[in-house]
Design a protein around this motif. Structure first.
Motif, PDB file in Angstrom:
ATOM      1  N   ALA A 170      -1.003  35.528  67.113  1.00  0.00           N
ATOM      2  CA  ALA A 170      -0.692  34.939  65.805  1.00  0.00           C
ATOM      3  C   ALA A 170      -1.325  33.555  65.675  1.00  0.00           C
ATOM      4  CB  ALA A 170       0.821  34.862  65.608  1.00  0.00           C
ATOM      5  N   PHE A 171      -1.328  32.787  66.757  1.00  0.00           N
ATOM      6  CA  PHE A 171      -1.958  31.470  66.724  1.00  0.00           C
ATOM      7  C   PHE A 171      -3.437  31.579  66.381  1.00  0.00           C
ATOM      8  CE2 PHE A 171      -4.674  28.514  69.127  1.00  0.00           C
ATOM      9  CZ  PHE A 171      -4.380  27.339  68.453  1.00  0.00           C
ATOM     10  N   TYR A 172      -4.158  32.494  67.031  1.00  0.00           N
ATOM     11  CA  TYR A 172      -5.598  32.611  66.771  1.00  0.00           C
ATOM     12  C   TYR A 172      -5.889  33.133  65.365  1.00  0.00           C
ATOM     13  CZ  TYR A 172      -6.787  31.140  71.420  1.00  0.00           C
ATOM     14  OH  TYR A 172      -6.943  30.372  72.555  1.00  0.00           O
ATOM     15  N   VAL A 173      -5.041  34.030  64.866  1.00  0.00           N
ATOM     16  CA  VAL A 173      -5.200  34.464  63.470  1.00  0.00           C
ATOM     17  C   VAL A 173      -5.058  33.249  62.553  1.00  0.00           C
ATOM     18  CG1 VAL A 173      -4.177  35.817  61.603  1.00  0.00           C
ATOM     19  CG2 VAL A 173      -4.433  36.842  63.888  1.00  0.00           C
ATOM     20  N   ALA A 174      -4.004  32.475  62.771  1.00  0.00           N
ATOM     21  CA  ALA A 174      -3.772  31.277  61.952  1.00  0.00           C
ATOM     22  C   ALA A 174      -4.890  30.257  62.137  1.00  0.00           C
ATOM     23  CB  ALA A 174      -2.420  30.665  62.309  1.00  0.00           C
ATOM     24  N   LEU A 175      -5.384  30.112  63.347  1.00  0.00           N
ATOM     25  CA  LEU A 175      -6.445  29.149  63.639  1.00  0.00           C
ATOM     26  C   LEU A 175      -7.699  29.438  62.817  1.00  0.00           C
ATOM     27  CD1 LEU A 175      -7.574  26.830  65.515  1.00  0.00           C
ATOM     28  CD2 LEU A 175      -8.395  28.675  66.977  1.00  0.00           C
ATOM     29  N   PHE A 176      -8.174  30.677  62.858  1.00  0.00           N
ATOM     30  CA  PHE A 176      -9.385  31.018  62.115  1.00  0.00           C
ATOM     31  C   PHE A 176      -9.144  31.000  60.606  1.00  0.00           C
ATOM     32  CE2 PHE A 176     -10.544  32.628  66.328  1.00  0.00           C
ATOM     33  CZ  PHE A 176     -11.793  32.048  66.456  1.00  0.00           C
ATOM     34  N   LEU A 177      -7.951  31.405  60.184  1.00  0.00           N
ATOM     35  CA  LEU A 177      -7.602  31.357  58.777  1.00  0.00           C
ATOM     36  C   LEU A 177      -7.605  29.924  58.261  1.00  0.00           C
ATOM     37  CD1 LEU A 177      -6.450  32.936  56.271  1.00  0.00           C
ATOM     38  CD2 LEU A 177      -4.178  32.388  57.183  1.00  0.00           C
ATOM     39  N   ARG A 178      -6.925  29.033  58.972  1.00  0.00           N
ATOM     40  CA  ARG A 178      -6.819  27.636  58.520  1.00  0.00           C
ATOM     41  C   ARG A 178      -8.151  26.895  58.657  1.00  0.00           C
ATOM     42  NH1 ARG A 178      -2.954  29.455  55.765  1.00  0.00           N
ATOM     43  NH2 ARG A 178      -0.829  29.134  56.534  1.00  0.00           N
ATOM     44  N   ALA A 179      -8.947  27.230  59.665  1.00  0.00           N
ATOM     45  CA  ALA A 179     -10.270  26.595  59.801  1.00  0.00           C
ATOM     46  C   ALA A 179     -11.141  26.931  58.599  1.00  0.00           C
ATOM     47  CB  ALA A 179     -10.943  27.035  61.094  1.00  0.00           C
ATOM     48  N   ALA A 180     -11.168  28.206  58.206  1.00  0.00           N
ATOM     49  CA  ALA A 180     -11.978  28.612  57.053  1.00  0.00           C
ATOM     50  C   ALA A 180     -11.456  27.964  55.775  1.00  0.00           C
ATOM     51  CB  ALA A 180     -11.974  30.133  56.925  1.00  0.00           C
ATOM     52  N   GLN A 181     -10.150  27.946  55.602  1.00  0.00           N
ATOM     53  CA  GLN A 181      -9.567  27.322  54.414  1.00  0.00           C
ATOM     54  C   GLN A 181      -9.893  25.835  54.364  1.00  0.00           C
ATOM     55  OE1 GLN A 181      -5.505  28.554  55.076  1.00  0.00           O
ATOM     56  NE2 GLN A 181      -5.688  30.261  53.640  1.00  0.00           N
ATOM     57  N   HIS A 182      -9.805  25.174  55.509  1.00  0.00           N
ATOM     58  CA  HIS A 182     -10.097  23.742  55.562  1.00  0.00           C
ATOM     59  C   HIS A 182     -11.560  23.466  55.207  1.00  0.00           C
ATOM     60  CE1 HIS A 182      -9.604  19.555  56.872  1.00  0.00           C
ATOM     61  NE2 HIS A 182     -10.861  19.672  57.272  1.00  0.00           N
ATOM     62  N   ALA A 183     -12.464  24.242  55.780  1.00  0.00           N
ATOM     63  CA  ALA A 183     -13.892  24.044  55.499  1.00  0.00           C
ATOM     64  C   ALA A 183     -14.169  24.174  54.010  1.00  0.00           C
ATOM     65  CB  ALA A 183     -14.732  25.051  56.292  1.00  0.00           C
ATOM     66  N   ILE A 184     -13.580  25.173  53.375  1.00  0.00           N
ATOM     67  CA  ILE A 184     -13.795  25.389  51.940  1.00  0.00           C
ATOM     68  C   ILE A 184     -13.142  24.271  51.122  1.00  0.00           C
ATOM     69  CG2 ILE A 184     -13.236  26.913  50.004  1.00  0.00           C
ATOM     70  CD1 ILE A 184     -13.479  29.263  52.096  1.00  0.00           C
ATOM     71  N   ARG A 185     -11.906  23.932  51.461  1.00  0.00           N
ATOM     72  CA  ARG A 185     -11.169  22.918  50.695  1.00  0.00           C
ATOM     73  C   ARG A 185     -11.842  21.546  50.776  1.00  0.00           C
ATOM     74  NH1 ARG A 185      -6.813  23.301  53.233  1.00  0.00           N
ATOM     75  NH2 ARG A 185      -6.908  21.441  54.493  1.00  0.00           N
ATOM     76  N   ARG A 186     -12.275  21.163  51.976  1.00  0.00           N
ATOM     77  CA  ARG A 186     -12.853  19.833  52.178  1.00  0.00           C
ATOM     78  C   ARG A 186     -14.374  19.812  51.999  1.00  0.00           C
ATOM     79  NH1 ARG A 186     -12.109  15.251  52.251  1.00  0.00           N
ATOM     80  NH2 ARG A 186     -12.885  14.672  54.287  1.00  0.00           N
ATOM     81  N   GLY A 187     -15.014  20.979  52.024  1.00  0.00           N
ATOM     82  CA  GLY A 187     -16.465  21.025  51.905  1.00  0.00           C
ATOM     83  C   GLY A 187     -17.168  20.526  53.152  1.00  0.00           C
ATOM     84  N   CYS A 188     -16.513  20.678  54.307  1.00  0.00           N
ATOM     85  CA  CYS A 188     -17.087  20.153  55.556  1.00  0.00           C
ATOM     86  C   CYS A 188     -17.311  21.274  56.562  1.00  0.00           C
ATOM     87  CB  CYS A 188     -16.143  19.114  56.167  1.00  0.00           C
ATOM     88  SG  CYS A 188     -14.580  19.805  56.758  1.00  0.00           S
ATOM     89  N   PRO A 189     -18.218  21.050  57.498  1.00  0.00           N
ATOM     90  CA  PRO A 189     -18.405  22.032  58.574  1.00  0.00           C
ATOM     91  C   PRO A 189     -17.291  21.922  59.606  1.00  0.00           C
ATOM     92  CG  PRO A 189     -19.917  20.195  58.851  1.00  0.00           C
ATOM     93  CD  PRO A 189     -19.163  19.948  57.591  1.00  0.00           C
ATOM     94  N   ILE A 190     -17.084  23.012  60.320  1.00  0.00           N
ATOM     95  CA  ILE A 190     -16.165  23.035  61.463  1.00  0.00           C
ATOM     96  C   ILE A 190     -16.994  23.531  62.640  1.00  0.00           C
ATOM     97  CG2 ILE A 190     -14.096  24.094  62.430  1.00  0.00           C
ATOM     98  CD1 ILE A 190     -12.782  23.301  60.013  1.00  0.00           C
ATOM     99  N   VAL A 191     -16.831  22.894  63.772  1.00  0.00           N
ATOM    100  CA  VAL A 191     -17.637  23.220  64.944  1.00  0.00           C
ATOM    101  C   VAL A 191     -16.756  23.337  66.182  1.00  0.00           C
ATOM    102  CG1 VAL A 191     -19.671  22.034  64.006  1.00  0.00           C
ATOM    103  CG2 VAL A 191     -18.099  20.800  65.517  1.00  0.00           C
ATOM    104  N   TYR A 192     -17.290  24.011  67.177  1.00  0.00           N
ATOM    105  CA  TYR A 192     -16.665  24.040  68.507  1.00  0.00           C
ATOM    106  C   TYR A 192     -17.159  22.813  69.274  1.00  0.00           C
ATOM    107  CZ  TYR A 192     -15.007  28.852  68.158  1.00  0.00           C
ATOM    108  OH  TYR A 192     -14.335  29.986  67.808  1.00  0.00           O
ATOM    109  N   THR A 193     -16.276  22.168  69.964  1.00  0.00           N
ATOM    110  CA  THR A 193     -16.666  21.038  70.779  1.00  0.00           C
ATOM    111  C   THR A 193     -15.880  21.044  72.082  1.00  0.00           C
ATOM    112  OG1 THR A 193     -16.949  18.637  70.804  1.00  0.00           O
ATOM    113  CG2 THR A 193     -15.051  19.495  69.641  1.00  0.00           C
TER     114      THR A 193
END
Length: 193
Positions: A170-193
């Protein structure tokens, strides 16, 4: 230490230094131009934000992904799983086809995908496990991780939905869901670091 998913502001995105993403940003823009698309230049500045503002994204990948990968195999095609799980850079706009970037320090390529494509796949998984509405909608510094460590366990004790069977999944489902939503909402890239 560990692997994190983080949002990147304009300062770091266009920085050609060792810790910046300038080389990747230039390569992505070159590929966008080749495809007849406008370059990605409207990256927001990363400034100091108040905790809980939802303006910066940072989550650590720390628990096992085995259950999540099994969920992907059950509900997604192999190509969809590759898009959801295989990216290195998530951009806030749609890409009909992923972009592959060479990595200088390694012998493989890095995949760039569009957040709208990841969002559709993550939403499919969220529906499959009936991810609870209480899952934090915006995630700053490890907010999602902390919620799953504490509040989700308490909530799971009173629920019967499929998400309670495996909180790591459930955490990983939420993680990818919220990452995509954040990128769209803020207009910013998300990266692995």
């Amino acid at each position: 230490m560990g692997v994190y998913l983080v949002s990147v502001g304009a300062e770091e995105w266009f920085d050609d230094g060792e810790d910046g993403w300038g080389e990747a940003a230039s390569a992505i823009n070159a590929e966008l131009r080749r495809r007849g698309l406008p370059p990605y230049v409207d990256v927001p500045l990363e400034t100091d934000f108040a905790p809980g503002s939802g303006q910066a994204f940072e989550e650590k990948l720390s628990s096992s992904m085995a259950g999540f990968l099994a969920l992907c195999q059950t509900h997604l095609s192999q190509e969809e799983s590759d898009i959801l799980c295989g990216w290195t850079v998530l951009v806030p706009f749609s890409l009909d086809e992923e972009i592959w970037l060479p990595i200088d320090s390694d012998d493989h390529e890095s995949m760039v995908v569009g957040a709208p494509q990841v969002l559709l796949l993550a939403e499919k998984l969220a529906a499959a496990i009936d991810l609870p509405a209480e899952t934090p909608a915006t995630c700053d510094n490890l907010d999602l991780s902390m919620w799953f460590r504490h509040q989700a366990k308490e909530l799971a004790a009173t629920r019967t939905e499929p998400w309670i069977r495996d909180l790591d999944t459930a955490f990983y489902v939420a993680l990818f869901l919220r990452a995509a939503q954040h990128a769209i909402r803020r207009g910013c890239p998300i990266v692995y670091t």
